[in-house]
Design a protein around this motif. Structure first.
Motif, mmCIF file in Angstrom:
data_model
loop_
_atom_site.group_PDB
_atom_site.id
_atom_site.type_symbol
_atom_site.label_atom_id
_atom_site.label_comp_id
_atom_site.label_asym_id
_atom_site.label_seq_id
_atom_site.Cartn_x
_atom_site.Cartn_y
_atom_site.Cartn_z
ATOM 1 N N PHE A 191 0.790 -1.224 0.000
ATOM 2 C CA PHE A 191 0.000 0.000 0.000
ATOM 3 C C PHE A 191 0.823 1.276 0.000
ATOM 4 O O PHE A 191 0.404 2.278 -0.587
ATOM 5 C CB PHE A 191 -0.925 0.008 1.227
ATOM 6 N N ASP A 192 1.940 1.280 0.679
ATOM 7 C CA ASP A 192 2.729 2.494 0.875
ATOM 8 C C ASP A 192 3.097 3.109 -0.466
ATOM 9 O O ASP A 192 3.921 2.566 -1.199
ATOM 10 C CB ASP A 192 3.978 2.162 1.699
ATOM 11 N N GLY A 193 2.489 4.235 -0.796
ATOM 12 C CA GLY A 193 2.765 4.919 -2.042
ATOM 13 C C GLY A 193 1.928 4.429 -3.195
ATOM 14 O O GLY A 193 1.203 5.211 -3.827
ATOM 15 N N ALA A 194 1.986 3.133 -3.488
ATOM 16 C CA ALA A 194 1.291 2.592 -4.658
ATOM 17 C C ALA A 194 -0.213 2.814 -4.573
ATOM 18 O O ALA A 194 -0.874 3.095 -5.590
ATOM 19 C CB ALA A 194 1.597 1.105 -4.805
ATOM 20 N N TYR A 195 -0.762 2.682 -3.368
ATOM 21 C CA TYR A 195 -2.191 2.949 -3.211
ATOM 22 C C TYR A 195 -2.523 4.369 -3.666
ATOM 23 O O TYR A 195 -3.505 4.603 -4.389
ATOM 24 C CB TYR A 195 -2.629 2.754 -1.752
ATOM 25 N N GLU A 212 -2.016 5.740 6.548
ATOM 26 C CA GLU A 212 -1.523 6.504 7.681
ATOM 27 C C GLU A 212 -0.156 6.043 8.149
ATOM 28 O O GLU A 212 0.678 6.839 8.554
ATOM 29 C CB GLU A 212 -2.505 6.420 8.845
ATOM 30 N N GLN A 213 0.078 4.724 8.162
ATOM 31 C CA GLN A 213 1.313 4.117 8.680
ATOM 32 C C GLN A 213 1.401 4.209 10.206
ATOM 33 O O GLN A 213 2.474 4.046 10.782
ATOM 34 C CB GLN A 213 2.548 4.741 8.014
ATOM 35 N N GLY A 214 0.309 4.455 10.824
ATOM 36 C CA GLY A 214 0.159 4.453 12.279
ATOM 37 C C GLY A 214 -1.238 3.942 12.569
ATOM 38 O O GLY A 214 -1.936 3.476 11.664
ATOM 39 N N ARG A 215 -1.701 4.057 13.791
ATOM 40 C CA ARG A 215 -3.034 3.514 14.097
ATOM 41 C C ARG A 215 -3.970 4.508 14.777
ATOM 42 O O ARG A 215 -4.926 4.123 15.448
ATOM 43 C CB ARG A 215 -2.920 2.245 14.928
ATOM 44 N N ILE A 216 -3.716 5.791 14.582
ATOM 45 C CA ILE A 216 -4.612 6.793 15.155
ATOM 46 C C ILE A 216 -6.001 6.703 14.537
ATOM 47 O O ILE A 216 -7.015 6.720 15.249
ATOM 48 C CB ILE A 216 -4.020 8.206 14.967
ATOM 49 N N LEU A 217 -6.081 6.609 13.202
ATOM 50 C CA LEU A 217 -7.387 6.524 12.550
ATOM 51 C C LEU A 217 -8.120 5.255 12.929
ATOM 52 O O LEU A 217 -9.321 5.276 13.229
ATOM 53 C CB LEU A 217 -7.223 6.609 11.030
ATOM 54 N N GLU A 218 -7.409 4.139 12.921
ATOM 55 C CA GLU A 218 -8.037 2.868 13.281
ATOM 56 C C GLU A 218 -8.560 2.915 14.716
ATOM 57 O O GLU A 218 -9.691 2.484 14.989
ATOM 58 C CB GLU A 218 -7.034 1.725 13.123
ATOM 59 N N ASP A 219 -7.767 3.438 15.632
ATOM 60 C CA ASP A 219 -8.180 3.490 17.042
ATOM 61 C C ASP A 219 -9.359 4.435 17.256
ATOM 62 O O ASP A 219 -10.167 4.231 18.166
ATOM 63 C CB ASP A 219 -7.010 3.926 17.921
ATOM 64 N N SER A 220 -9.445 5.480 16.428
ATOM 65 C CA SER A 220 -10.513 6.461 16.601
ATOM 66 C C SER A 220 -11.762 6.159 15.788
ATOM 67 O O SER A 220 -12.775 6.847 15.919
ATOM 68 C CB SER A 220 -9.997 7.856 16.228
ATOM 69 N N GLY A 279 -1.594 -0.258 12.334
ATOM 70 C CA GLY A 279 -0.515 0.709 12.151
ATOM 71 C C GLY A 279 0.738 0.153 11.501
ATOM 72 O O GLY A 279 1.798 0.794 11.527
ATOM 73 N N ILE A 280 0.652 -1.025 10.886
ATOM 74 C CA ILE A 280 1.836 -1.689 10.330
ATOM 75 C C ILE A 280 2.198 -1.078 8.980
ATOM 76 O O ILE A 280 1.351 -0.922 8.101
ATOM 77 C CB ILE A 280 1.592 -3.201 10.172
ATOM 78 N N SER A 281 3.488 -0.748 8.804
ATOM 79 C CA SER A 281 3.962 -0.237 7.521
ATOM 80 C C SER A 281 5.440 -0.561 7.363
ATOM 81 O O SER A 281 6.120 -0.912 8.324
ATOM 82 C CB SER A 281 3.733 1.270 7.429
ATOM 83 N N HIS A 282 5.941 -0.422 6.112
ATOM 84 C CA HIS A 282 7.308 -0.837 5.765
ATOM 85 C C HIS A 282 7.512 -2.291 6.201
ATOM 86 O O HIS A 282 8.566 -2.666 6.710
ATOM 87 C CB HIS A 282 8.351 0.079 6.408
ATOM 88 N N GLU A 330 5.856 -6.490 5.119
ATOM 89 C CA GLU A 330 5.006 -7.254 4.205
ATOM 90 C C GLU A 330 3.581 -7.414 4.714
ATOM 91 O O GLU A 330 2.657 -7.638 3.926
ATOM 92 C CB GLU A 330 5.621 -8.640 3.962
ATOM 93 N N LYS A 331 3.364 -7.281 6.009
ATOM 94 C CA LYS A 331 2.019 -7.428 6.578
ATOM 95 C C LYS A 331 1.203 -6.145 6.518
ATOM 96 O O LYS A 331 0.051 -6.117 6.959
ATOM 97 C CB LYS A 331 2.115 -7.902 8.030
ATOM 98 N N GLU A 332 1.771 -5.086 5.966
ATOM 99 C CA GLU A 332 1.056 -3.818 5.808
ATOM 100 C C GLU A 332 -0.275 -4.057 5.086
ATOM 101 O O GLU A 332 -0.329 -4.743 4.071
ATOM 102 C CB GLU A 332 1.944 -2.890 4.991
ATOM 103 N N ASP A 333 -1.364 -3.449 5.602
ATOM 104 C CA ASP A 333 -2.675 -3.717 5.004
ATOM 105 C C ASP A 333 -3.664 -2.618 5.359
ATOM 106 O O ASP A 333 -3.502 -1.899 6.361
ATOM 107 C CB ASP A 333 -3.206 -5.065 5.500
ATOM 108 N N SER A 334 -4.665 -2.464 4.535
ATOM 109 C CA SER A 334 -5.835 -1.633 4.793
ATOM 110 C C SER A 334 -7.039 -2.388 4.256
ATOM 111 O O SER A 334 -6.911 -3.225 3.355
ATOM 112 C CB SER A 334 -5.731 -0.271 4.093
ATOM 113 N N THR A 335 -8.213 -2.123 4.805
ATOM 114 C CA THR A 335 -9.398 -2.847 4.355
ATOM 115 C C THR A 335 -9.817 -2.369 2.977
ATOM 116 O O THR A 335 -9.547 -1.229 2.578
ATOM 117 C CB THR A 335 -10.569 -2.660 5.331
#
Length: 435
Positions: free
Chosen positions: A102-106, A201-209, A389-392, A394-399
Motif C-alpha cells: 500500500f505504501d505509495g502505490a495505493y 496513515e502508517q500508524g493507528r490513530i485513525l483505526e483506534d478512533s 498501524g503496520i507499515s514498511h 510485508e504485513k502492511e494492510d488496509s481494508t
C-alpha cells in the motif's frame, strides 16, 4: 498487461468503480511481489521499472497523455482548458525492501482513478473545469536504494539539483542516471495549480478512533543525523578489555541511548530510530574501528525535540568516555512543525462531509512527496487507516472498504480543485519537466 480500457465519459456505479479499483490494485501488487505477500520494488530496479511501465500502460488505456521528466517522474495529463495549469494528484510506486503493497502505490492508483472519474464528469458536463488534472508517480520517494528520500519531488520543487540527483550512487556504485536512463518527453514545462495526495496513515490513530479519512494539517518536527563512531581495530580475543576502543560497542550504546530518550520525555511525544549501520572492518575476529549509522528524532512538539537533542549530546559525551571512542554527529535534515494549506484542510473537511466519510485532523509523522509540494503550491494531504498501524512490512494492510472510501474522497477533492476552489490564480512550473 491486462487493463480494461473505458472511455473517459463512462459512468460506473460506486460498487463497479470500487471493484475496478481493487482489481487494478491487485494487478499492480503482483509486480515485485514478495514471498510474504508484500512487494520489493526499490527505486530503479527491474521491479520498479515494471511497475512504472504498468502505470504508463494504465494511463494510456484510460486516455491520459503520458510523459516522463528527467528525474524519472511519470505523469499522466488530462487537458480540459488549454493554457490553464494542472491540479496534480499522486504518490510513489517504489518501495522499501520487503515492504507492503500500500505504501505509495495505493496513492498513485487512487490518483489515477480519481482523475479518471473527474475527467468522465467533465466530459458529461457535470463539472465546469477551471484548470486541468494530472497524475504522477514520483521517483524514489523511499530513499532506500538512493539517498535522499523524496528525490523526484525534491528535484521537481527545486530543493535538489537535477544533476546532483542523477549522480547519486547506490551501495554498488550504480548512479541514479544509470538506473533510470529516461527519455524526457515534456515539450513545455508543466504548470501546477494545486497538489493532492492520499496515503495510508502508517500508524493507528485513525483505526483506534474509528475514522475513515485523516485530514493532514501539519507535520511533526524532525532532526536527522549521520553518526560516525571512531575506535581502534584490535583482536576480539587477545586484546584485554581495558585496552579496547570498540566502535561497535559505542554504536550499540548510542542505539540504546536513542531508544531510551523516549522514556525521558512525555510519553508519545518523541519517536527515535537508528538505521542503516555500516561497520568496519566487519571481520569475525576483529574489533570494529568504525561504525556509521543514521539517527532519526521526531516530535510533534519543537520544545521536546530541542530537549531530546540536548539530552542526546550529553549521552554522546558519556558514551565516548565509557567506550573510549569518539563520536561525530552530522545533521543531515532538520525541520520544525510545518502546516499544510489551511484552506486546503477546510476544503478536504467539506469534501469528507459531502462524501459522508468520518474524518478527523491528523499530523503526519512520516515524510511524503506532499511535504515538498506544499512548499510551492496549495496542497492537500489525506490518509486512510492502516491495520494495526503496520507499515514498511510485508504485513502492511488496509481494508477494501477504507481503500475504496479513500478513492471516493480523493475524487471529491479533485472535483473541487478542478473547479478552481483552491486555485489562487498562481501557477508553479515544475523545473524538471523541460525536455
Amino acid at each position: 498487461m491486462n487493463i480494461d480500457a473505458h472511455s473517459a465519459g463512462s459512468e460506473l456505479t460506486a460498487d463497479e468503480a470500487g471493484a475496478r479499483f481493487l482489481r487494478d490494485f491487485a494487478a499492480l501488487s503482483m509486480i515485485g511481489r514478495s514471498a510474504g505477500g508484500g512487494v520489493d520494488r526499490e527505486a530503479g530496479t527491474i521491479a520498479d521499472h515494471e511497475s512504472r511501465a504498468w502505470w504508463a500502460g494504465w494511463l494510456e488505456a484510460n486516455g491520459f497523455d503520458v510523459r516522463m521528466d528527467r528525474i524519472g517522474n511519470v505523469f499522466g495529463l488530462r487537458t480540459f482548458v488549454p493554457g490553464a495549469p494542472y491540479v496534480l494528484l499522486g504518490s510513489h510506486l517504489d518501495s522499501q525492501p520487503l515492504a507492503g503493497r500500500f505504501d505509495g502505490a495505493y496513492g498513485v492508483l487512487a490518483a489515477g482513478h480519481a482523475a479518471r472519474t473527474v475527467a468522465g464528469r467533465v466530459a458529461m458536463g457535470d463539472i465546469t473545469p477551471a484548470v486541468n488534472v494530472a497524475v504522477v508517480d514520483w521517483f524514489n520517494e523511499e530513499g532506500s536504494r538512493f539517498s535522499p528520500s523524496m528525490m523526484g519531488s525534491s528535484v521537481a520543487t527545486g530543493k535538489l539539483a537535477l544533476e546532483e540527483a542523477l549522480a547519486i550512487t547506490d551501495a554498488t556504485g550504480t548512479t541514479v542516471a544509470d538506473a533510470l536512463k529516461p527519455d524526457a518527453t515534456f515539450e513545455t514545462p508543466l504548470e501546477v495549480a494545486n497538489y493532492a495526495e492520499i496515503h495510508i496513515e502508517q500508524g493507528r490513530i485513525l483505526e483506534d478512533s474509528g475514522k475513515t479519512i485523516g485530514l493532514v494539517d501539519g507535520t511533526w518536527a524532525a532532526s536527522k543525523y549521520l553518526v560516525r563512531v571512531h575506535g581502534d581495530q584490535a583482536h576480539t580475543g587477545a586484546t584485554i578489555m581495558a585496552d579496547r576502543h570498540d566502535a561497535l560497542y559505542g554504536a550499540a550504546l548510542t542505539v540504546v541511548a536513542a531508544r531510551e530518550l523516549t522514556d525521558r520525555v512525555t510519553a508519545g511525544k518523541l519517536h527515535t530510530a537508528v538505521s542503516t549501520m555500516q561497520v568496519l572492518p566487519n571481520s569475525p575476529v576483529t574489533i570494529a574501528r568504525f561504525a556509521e549509522f543514521n539517527l532519526d528524532l521526531r516530535s510533534d512538539d519543537e520544545d521536546v525535540l530541542e530537549e531530546a537533542n540536548r539530552l542526546l549530546q550529553e549521552e554522546f559525551a558519556r558514551i565516548e568516555k565509557t567506550a573510549r571512542v569518539t563520536i561525530e554527529r552530522t545533521l543531515t535534515h532538520e525541520w520544525g512543525l510545518r502546516s499544510y494549506t489551511p484552506a486546503g484542510v477546510a476544503l478536504a473537511t467539506t469534501a469528507a462531509d459531502a462524501a459522508g466519510l468520518p474524518a478527523s485532523r491528523i499530523l503526519t509523522v512520516a515524510g511524503h512527496d506532499s511535504t515538498n509540494m506544499k512548499d510551492v503550491v496549495p496542497t492537500i494531504m489525506l490518509f486512510i487507516p492502516s491495520i494495526e498501524g503496520i507499515s514498511h512490512n510485508e504485513k502492511e494492510d488496509s481494508t477494501d472498504a477504507d481503500a475504496m472510501a479513500g478513492v471516493t474522497m480523493l475524487a471529491e477533492v479533485a472535483r473541487r480543485l478542478v473547479q478552481g476552489e483552491l486555485w489562487n490564480g498562481e501557477r508553479y512550473v515544475l523545473p524538471t519537466t523541460e525536455g
